[in-house]
Design a protein around this motif. Structure first.
Motif, PDB file in Angstrom:
ATOM      1  N   ILE A   1       0.827  -1.193   0.000  1.00 19.94           N
ATOM      2  CA  ILE A   1       0.000   0.000   0.000  1.00 19.94           C
ATOM      3  C   ILE A   1       0.869   1.253   0.000  1.00 19.94           C
ATOM      4  CG2 ILE A   1      -1.902  -1.167   1.178  1.00 19.94           C
ATOM      5  CD1 ILE A   1      -0.992   0.247   3.744  1.00 19.94           C
ATOM      6  N   ASP A   2       0.278   2.347  -0.450  1.00 20.35           N
ATOM      7  CA  ASP A   2       0.964   3.634  -0.490  1.00 20.35           C
ATOM      8  C   ASP A   2      -0.044   4.706  -0.078  1.00 20.35           C
ATOM      9  OD1 ASP A   2       2.405   5.912  -0.918  1.00 20.35           O
ATOM     10  OD2 ASP A   2       2.721   5.598  -3.068  1.00 20.35           O
TER      11      ASP A   2
ATOM     12  N   SER B   1      -5.149   5.937  -5.662  1.00 23.24           N
ATOM     13  CA  SER B   1      -5.469   4.632  -5.076  1.00 23.24           C
ATOM     14  C   SER B   1      -6.475   4.785  -3.948  1.00 23.24           C
ATOM     15  CB  SER B   1      -4.186   3.968  -4.559  1.00 23.24           C
ATOM     16  OG  SER B   1      -4.488   2.803  -3.807  1.00 23.24           O
TER      17      SER B   1
ATOM     18  N   ASP C   1      -0.591   7.785  -2.247  1.00 19.73           N
ATOM     19  CA  ASP C   1      -1.205   7.628  -3.567  1.00 19.73           C
ATOM     20  C   ASP C   1      -2.684   8.010  -3.482  1.00 19.73           C
ATOM     21  OD1 ASP C   1      -2.168   6.862  -6.034  1.00 19.73           O
ATOM     22  OD2 ASP C   1      -1.114   4.932  -6.058  1.00 19.73           O
TER      23      ASP C   1
ATOM     24  N   GLU D   1      -6.679  -6.336 -12.726  1.00 22.82           N
ATOM     25  CA  GLU D   1      -7.467  -5.167 -12.327  1.00 22.82           C
ATOM     26  C   GLU D   1      -8.142  -5.395 -10.983  1.00 22.82           C
ATOM     27  OE1 GLU D   1      -8.772  -3.411 -16.740  1.00 22.82           O
ATOM     28  OE2 GLU D   1     -10.002  -4.926 -15.720  1.00 22.82           O
TER      29      GLU D   1
ATOM     30  N   SER E   1      -9.908   5.515  -5.354  1.00 20.99           N
ATOM     31  CA  SER E   1     -10.491   4.290  -5.901  1.00 20.99           C
ATOM     32  C   SER E   1     -10.996   3.384  -4.789  1.00 20.99           C
ATOM     33  CB  SER E   1      -9.439   3.548  -6.738  1.00 20.99           C
ATOM     34  OG  SER E   1      -9.908   2.274  -7.139  1.00 20.99           O
ATOM     35  N   GLY E   2     -10.205   3.258  -3.710  1.00 18.25           N
ATOM     36  CA  GLY E   2     -10.632   2.441  -2.580  1.00 18.25           C
ATOM     37  C   GLY E   2     -11.871   2.990  -1.911  1.00 18.25           C
TER      38      GLY E   2
ATOM     39  N   TYR F   1      -6.008  -7.696   2.418  1.00 19.59           N
ATOM     40  CA  TYR F   1      -5.747  -7.853   0.987  1.00 19.59           C
ATOM     41  C   TYR F   1      -5.930  -9.313   0.564  1.00 19.59           C
ATOM     42  CZ  TYR F   1      -3.135  -7.724  -3.433  1.00 19.59           C
ATOM     43  OH  TYR F   1      -2.751  -7.837  -4.749  1.00 19.59           O
TER      44      TYR F   1
ATOM     45  N   ASN G   1      -5.822  -0.119   0.937  1.00 19.85           N
ATOM     46  CA  ASN G   1      -5.150   1.164   1.172  1.00 19.85           C
ATOM     47  C   ASN G   1      -6.096   2.148   1.853  1.00 19.85           C
ATOM     48  OD1 ASN G   1      -2.855   2.788   1.002  1.00 19.85           O
ATOM     49  ND2 ASN G   1      -3.351   3.546  -1.031  1.00 19.85           N
TER      50      ASN G   1
ATOM     51  N   GLN H   1      -5.615  -5.073  -8.182  1.00 16.76           N
ATOM     52  CA  GLN H   1      -5.310  -3.666  -7.930  1.00 16.76           C
ATOM     53  C   GLN H   1      -6.451  -2.986  -7.188  1.00 16.76           C
ATOM     54  OE1 GLN H   1      -2.380  -1.869  -8.504  1.00 16.76           O
ATOM     55  NE2 GLN H   1      -3.511  -0.414  -7.212  1.00 16.76           N
TER      56      GLN H   1
ATOM     57  N   ASP I   1      -6.335  -1.147  -3.604  1.00 17.07           N
ATOM     58  CA  ASP I   1      -6.851   0.202  -3.359  1.00 17.07           C
ATOM     59  C   ASP I   1      -7.810   0.209  -2.170  1.00 17.07           C
ATOM     60  OD1 ASP I   1      -5.424   1.007  -5.587  1.00 17.07           O
ATOM     61  OD2 ASP I   1      -7.158   0.981  -6.932  1.00 17.07           O
TER      62      ASP I   1
END
Length: 244
Positions: A30-31, A37, A34, A191, A40-41, A122, A201, A194, A198
């Motif tokens: 995770i970042d 991200s 970002d 996808e 999107s989450g 995750y 994250n 990812q 997100d």
């Protein structure tokens, strides 16, 4: 405070069950810097999770401001409960009805990342599989006998445990190779992975919105203490220089 303690009481039994899983967890890279991200989450959570799970210890406004989402757009496209951007994120489901349907009111997820950890979440999101013996027709490798449906199946497709015939010790055997989607979801495997990263994250951010600021301040504090240590040593040497 009473609601907070009740939420913890709901999370603790689930955490105890999850603690029984001893298999490997996938690394969640995770970042928290970002913003794309995190946005999107947030979108995934609001659309697929908030229907049952609340996040009542954080306000919409705080989320929108932290993630650089304009308040008017956030209120229009991401806020489905509450009276305004200043309200808390309560689930849309009735608590008594949810207890009847699932056997237990779905827990609040504000602190779930701090209880379970990013890697667990995750892996959990990507570990649902078809199990006709379960009430909702699915189970989860990480959380055995999970009591919720696979709400992300629309994105992933139908996930099933998969075996392949492989040569093992000179013999052809059926070897378990993991969970595979049937490809009917709106996302490819990459996808979907990812998207789940997100979502993880976002949940990590929600558990401690000030984490980046805390880390930044921590570096300043450590730097200050190091400088103070050097000055203290120099001062000590100055006072004791003439002492034999």
């Amino acid at each position: 405070m009473k609601r907070f303690l009740m939420a913890l009481a709901l999370l603790i039994p689930a955490a105890a069950i999850a603690a029984g899983y001893s298999g490997p967890l996938d690394k969640a890279d995770i970042d928290l810097k970002d913003k794309a991200s995190l946005q999107s989450g947030a979108q995934i959570f609001m659309n697929y999770c908030l229907g049952c799970h609340s996040m009542e210890y954080q306000r919409y406004q705080r989320t929108f401001e932290d993630l650089d989402i304009p308040l008017d757009l956030g209120e229009e496209f991401l806020q489905f409960t509450g009276d305004g951007v200043g309200s808390h994120k309560f689930s849309a489901i009735d608590e008594e009805a949810s207890a009847d349907w699932f056997g237990l009111t779905p827990p609040d997820l504000t602190m779930v990342a701090r209880v379970r950890g990013a890697d667990w979440l995750y892996t959990y999101f990507r570990s649902f599989y078809v199990d006709e013996s379960r009430p909702f027709g699915v189970n989860n490798e990480v959380f055995e006998n999970v009591g919720m449906p696979h709400v992300l199946q629309e994105l992933q497709g139908v996930p099933r445990k998969t075996w392949e015939r492989r040569m093992v010790d000179g013999e052809m055997k059926e070897v378990y190779v993991g969970i595979k989607s049937d490809g009917t979801g709106s996302m490819s495997e990459e996808e979907f992975d990812q998207a789940m990263l997100d979502l993880t994250n976002f949940l990590v951010y929600t558990g401690e919105p000030m984490i980046l600021e805390r880390q930044r301040m921590g570096m300043f504090v450590i730097g200050f203490l190091l400088v103070l240590l050097i000055l203290s040593i120099m001062l000590k040497k100055e006072y004791w220089r003439d002492v034999k």
